[in-house]
Write a protein that holds these residues in place. Structure first.
Motif, PDB file in Angstrom:
ATOM      1  N   TYR A 195    -119.363 -93.689 -69.710  1.00 26.70           N
ATOM      2  CA  TYR A 195    -118.346 -94.793 -69.082  1.00 26.70           C
ATOM      3  C   TYR A 195    -117.077 -94.216 -68.952  1.00 26.70           C
ATOM      4  O   TYR A 195    -116.308 -94.432 -68.063  1.00 26.70           O
ATOM      5  CB  TYR A 195    -118.342 -96.135 -69.842  1.00 26.70           C
ATOM      6  CG  TYR A 195    -117.392 -97.217 -69.492  1.00 26.70           C
ATOM      7  CD1 TYR A 195    -117.645 -97.842 -68.356  1.00 26.70           C
ATOM      8  CD2 TYR A 195    -116.415 -96.987 -70.114  1.00 26.70           C
ATOM      9  CE1 TYR A 195    -116.767 -98.830 -68.178  1.00 26.70           C
ATOM     10  CE2 TYR A 195    -115.247 -98.198 -69.963  1.00 26.70           C
ATOM     11  CZ  TYR A 195    -115.563 -98.918 -68.816  1.00 26.70           C
ATOM     12  OH  TYR A 195    -114.545 -99.996 -68.435  1.00 26.70           O
ATOM     13  N   MET A 236    -115.019 -93.674 -65.645  1.00 22.82           N
ATOM     14  CA  MET A 236    -113.819 -94.543 -65.280  1.00 22.82           C
ATOM     15  C   MET A 236    -112.513 -93.505 -64.818  1.00 22.82           C
ATOM     16  O   MET A 236    -111.759 -93.900 -64.068  1.00 22.82           O
ATOM     17  CB  MET A 236    -113.285 -95.399 -66.530  1.00 22.82           C
ATOM     18  CG  MET A 236    -114.408 -96.714 -66.549  1.00 22.82           C
ATOM     19  SD  MET A 236    -114.030 -97.747 -65.375  1.00 22.82           S
ATOM     20  CE  MET A 236    -112.550 -98.494 -65.922  1.00 22.82           C
ATOM     21  N   THR A 268    -116.702-102.994 -67.634  1.00 26.85           N
ATOM     22  CA  THR A 268    -115.132-103.315 -67.725  1.00 26.85           C
ATOM     23  C   THR A 268    -114.564-104.727 -67.993  1.00 26.85           C
ATOM     24  O   THR A 268    -113.610-104.894 -68.608  1.00 26.85           O
ATOM     25  CB  THR A 268    -114.598-102.586 -66.226  1.00 26.85           C
ATOM     26  OG1 THR A 268    -115.036-101.315 -65.958  1.00 26.85           O
ATOM     27  CG2 THR A 268    -113.174-102.654 -66.205  1.00 26.85           C
ATOM     28  N   ASN A 313    -112.286-106.405 -71.074  1.00 27.03           N
ATOM     29  CA  ASN A 313    -111.201-107.070 -70.617  1.00 27.03           C
ATOM     30  C   ASN A 313    -111.230-108.326 -70.823  1.00 27.03           C
ATOM     31  O   ASN A 313    -110.492-109.008 -70.434  1.00 27.03           O
ATOM     32  CB  ASN A 313    -110.870-106.743 -69.059  1.00 27.03           C
ATOM     33  CG  ASN A 313    -110.566-105.240 -68.793  1.00 27.03           C
ATOM     34  OD1 ASN A 313    -109.965-104.609 -69.681  1.00 27.03           O
ATOM     35  ND2 ASN A 313    -110.722-104.846 -67.721  1.00 27.03           N
ATOM     36  N   GLU A 343    -118.640-102.167 -63.362  1.00 22.31           N
ATOM     37  CA  GLU A 343    -117.855-103.120 -63.166  1.00 22.31           C
ATOM     38  C   GLU A 343    -118.181-104.186 -64.419  1.00 22.31           C
ATOM     39  O   GLU A 343    -116.936-104.928 -64.874  1.00 22.31           O
ATOM     40  CB  GLU A 343    -118.302-103.872 -61.822  1.00 22.31           C
ATOM     41  CG  GLU A 343    -117.868-103.135 -60.718  1.00 22.31           C
ATOM     42  CD  GLU A 343    -119.000-101.989 -60.399  1.00 22.31           C
ATOM     43  OE1 GLU A 343    -118.750-101.302 -59.031  1.00 22.31           O
ATOM     44  OE2 GLU A 343    -119.687-101.643 -61.096  1.00 22.31           O
TER      45      GLU A 343
END
Length: 806
Positions: free
Chosen positions: A692, A696, A436, A440, A433
């Motif tokens: 990762y 994902m 990510t 982003n 989390e």
């Protein structure tokens, strides 16, 4: 000028979630200057006006005619400031906890209050018609001359005194009052010593004689150690005290936390990569920002922390530094204590209540600027915060397992927003989390790709233990790991061995009838502990001596299976007879400060090999460690939880990273019966990005975080059907609400289903899992859904984005 009528909005302890709210109380004029938001009060509650502890959340003016009045104000000044009051409201709205659960979370354990009953004699009483026991109690109170607490009366007269006291109160011989008393622990350890040396003349059971003899042999023993090594309950020790054989006493311990010393206060020289990260993070210090420092193991993240802390301390602002495990605090404390002597405060669960209370006060009074510790350090009462650091941010221990079930990351973001400061997360294996969010641009991302100085990542071998077994090797170590450790020891270096199972054997069974020794209270097999020769449950604490014969068929050939740290310690001692071996697990570190002492001794070269559970895998920095071994690497990959792969990758990557952090080349050996496992291969390569990307894809296909939020509802009861019925009722409520008044809320509901461990401590458990987007509307839907009639022995709790789906 103060208003003539003041009303306090008070939150109360011991209030069920369904009835939890802000209760209004009149503030008497004589208490008007003391009753401030954040102060603790004593108020009457209910039809019987039972006195309860409460905390003032706000004060307003209004009509007080129909309101009860506050009886007592405990604090002369607010003990919870404006920031923490806001955090308590935030907890209540988001985490399905009571207000007072939130209050207890933000305060140190030792400062909380409890209501204690006191008894004193009435005036002009007649003792003629009392029983002998009643007269004895009444005369004791008269002769004492002051109100006596219920605890002292029970200690003197036994538990039966409760009915006697009730009768005396009823007949107006004595009167009962209640008072708020602080629950701070003394700086001591509860221990027992022999009171009657000639105990053979006292009528004792064989078990009681055994306990008495053990205490006689050692002179004095802490109650905690006595219970572990003998398996006795507290009631057995209590009975020996009542018979006059043993005596309780408080063994003094130091209130000052144990600080590890780690050399001089040297100037920090940053590499180009570290300097770039530092400059980027420094520019964000005085504004609300969240950042992720992603660096390979041994890349020098701590040095960046120290330089950032320099900047903040120079501004006279507070710094909070969190680590996930108690075992990681000594080295962190040592580094910061050397640099900021006298300015640090420490928080973790191995400290006494008195120690934690004293450290909390030092920060509150401005005598410490740096708070270091585990999860609870996030509540350090700084008036100004300039930097919050969460090291090894991926670790599950940052999530509270008790109400309020907060994640420290969320609290850190809350405090960062309040103080407009930098919140820095750091890891070699960030949570999916967090990474990510960084990709982003929700967090700033800083990367350290190389190890500090001349150190290189270790070479990694993956050993197939199936082939080793075919060759006749059924021991703990493969030939490869034995050779690497032997070479390291011959060169004066050290080794770390990870085995994430404590005890001697993980279970015992009968080959004749298939019997497996299981806990009667939990759905789990018992673990054999050679240190006390007992079978123990690691969930409820149940303990029994090892039976020589099968209790089912009486066969004498019981099979001990599974390898724990105690058995591995025995084999390592045989394989390396000249080596000093340190075993670090929950059993070997019962004594306070033992973590710190053992790690200091290992750092100083007293031990050659350190064997332990996951507490040896993360954050530790020992330059002389050149070999790391992992035993049973496949064990953690077999979990059914969606985070199993992530936890396994992190654990293996972290422990491999303990090798070769100094000037010597490092080697890691991963032993497994599943060498083709993709997670093990990626861990051996230290390839986080590949892991990762793979993870994902899986999570997107199955709709798991970060592609959704998860709410876990757990239903517990003494009766399995009651738990299941409650789960079905709530599921129906969720379904009806989602189809009608909350049709805008999209959810996926899974279950009800038995928990992975269906019974713990005689409580049956069912779960309901909801995939959703966490929002105010969703939380309101859930509040209405759980508002259902339950049996008296059935309970529900909710956990938003739990670390483990059990």
């Amino acid at each position: 000028k103060l208003p003539t009528e003041l009303i306090a909005q008070v939150v109360l302890e011991k209030t069920a979630y369904s009835f939890d709210k802000l209760y209004s109380y009149a503030i008497p004029p004589k208490l008007s200057r003391l009753c401030q938001p954040g102060c603790r009060v004593v108020v009457p509650f209910g039809r019987g006006n039972t006195l309860r502890q409460g905390l003032i959340m706000s004060v307003s003016s209004g009509n007080t005619n129909e309101l009860k009045s506050i009886v007592q104000v405990y604090d002369s000044e607010p003990i919870v400031n404006d920031e923490m009051l806001k955090l308590c409201l935030w907890f209540h709205e988001r985490l399905f906890c009571t207000y007072f659960d939130a209050v207890n979370a933000v305060l140190p354990t030792g400062i909380s209050l409890k209501m204690v009953d006191f008894y004193s004699p009435c005036k002009n009483i007649n003792l003629n018609n009392l029983s002998d026991t009643e007269k004895q109690v009444a005369e004791f109170l008269i002769n004492t001359g002051i109100a006596v607490s219920i605890n002292k009366l029970v200690n003197k007269f036994g538990a039966d005194v409760l009915s006697v006291l009730n009768n005396l109160v009823k007949n107006n011989i004595i009167e009962k009052s209640s008072e708020a008393v602080r629950k701070i622990g003394d700086a001591s350890q509860k221990s027992v010593k022999l009171l009657e040396e000639d105990f053979n003349n006292i009528k004792l059971t064989a078990r009681q004689k055994e306990i008495a003899q053990l205490v006689s042999d050692f002179g004095s023993v802490s109650v905690k150690e006595l219970q572990y090594f003998t398996g006795v309950s507290a009631s057995v020790i209590d009975n020996l005290v009542k018979k006059g054989v043993l005596e309780y006493f408080e063994n003094p311990v130091y209130r000052k936390p144990h600080y590890t010393k780690t050399g001089g206060n040297n100037e920090i020289l940053l590499t180009d990569q570290q300097l770039n990260a530092f400059n980027s993070l420094k520019s964000k210090l005085n504004s609300q920002n969240s950042a992720l420092l992603y660096g390979v193991t041994g890349s020098g993240k701590t040095q960046v922390f120290l330089k950032l802390a320099d900047e903040v301390v120079a501004q006279n602002k507070g710094v909070i530094i969190m680590v996930p495990e108690i075992s990681l605090t000594p080295q962190t404390i040592g580094l910061f204590n050397n640099r900021y002597q006298g300015k640090i405060a420490v928080f973790h669960s191995a400290m006494s209540l008195g120690q934690r209370m004293d450290e909390w006060k030092r920060i509150r009074e401005g005598k410490a600027l740096i708070a270091i510790g585990t999860r609870s350090a996030i509540f350090a009462p700084f008036s100004k915060i300039g930097l919050i650091i969460m090291d090894e941010e991926q670790e599950h221990t940052y999530k509270s397992e008790q109400s309020p079930r907060y994640h420290t990351r969320d609290v850190a973001r809350f405090r960062s927003a309040y103080h407009k400061c930098l919140f820095l997360m750091a890891s070699a294996t960030p949570s999916i989390e967090s990474y990510t969010a960084a990709l982003n641009n929700k967090y700033s991302l800083c990367v350290l790709k190389d190890r500090y100085g001349n150190a290189n990542l270790p070479e990694v071998q993956v050993v197939d233990m199936r082939e080793a077994a075919k060759g006749g090797n059924t021991g703990v170590l493969s030939a490869e790991l034995y050779n690497e450790i032997n070479n390291a020891l011959s060169q004066g270096n050290q080794a770390i061995v990870l085995l994430n199972r404590r005890g001697h054997n993980t279970y015992i069974s009968c080959p004749s009838c298939g019997y497996v020794a299981e806990c009667p209270n939990c759905s789990v097999s018992l673990t054999y502990h050679s240190a006390n020769n007992r079978l123990m449950c690691h969930y409820c604490g149940y303990s029994v001596p090892v039976a020589q014969n099968c209790p089912n068929c009486n066969d004498t050939h019981m099979r001990f299976s599974g390898i724990g740290t105690q058995r591995a310690y025995e084999e390592l001692s045989q394989l390396f007879p000249g080596a000093n071996i340190l075993r670090l697990d929950a059993d070997s570190t019962i004594r306070r400060n033992s973590f710190s002492e053992y790690l200091t001794e290992f750092a100083n070269g007293k031990y050659n090999i350190m064997l332990g559970t996951q507490m040896v895998a993360k954050g530790l920095d020992f330059p002389n460690v050149t070999v790391v071994g992992v035993i049973g690497a496949e064990k953690s990959t077999s979990g059914v939880d969606y985070r199993s792969a992530e936890r396994t990758f992190s654990l293996l990557t972290q422990v491999v990273g303990r090798a070769g952090r100094g000037e010597y080349k490092g080697t890691a050996v991963i032993q497994t019966t599943d060498p083709e496992n993709n997670i093990i291969e990626l861990s051996a390569k230290q390839d986080y990005e590949a892991f990762y990307n793979q993870e994902m894809c899986i999570r997107k296909a199955l709709i798991y975080p970060p592609f959704c939020d998860i709410v876990l509802l757990v239903f517990q009861s003494n009766n399995a059907n009651s738990a299941l019925n409650a789960a079905n009722n709530v599921l129906k409520n969720v379904s009806d609400l989602a189809q009608n008044s909350f049709s805008d809320v999209k959810i996926i509901a899974l279950g009800p289903a038995p928990a992975l461990m269906p019974k713990v401590n005689n409580k049956y458990r069912y779960t309901l899992t909801i995939k959703c987007r966490n929002s105010k509307r969703l939380r309101e839907l859930l509040r209405q859904a759980i508002n259902t009639n339950l049996n008296s022995d059935t309970s529900i709790y909710l956990d938003i984005n739990p670390e483990v789906l059990f």
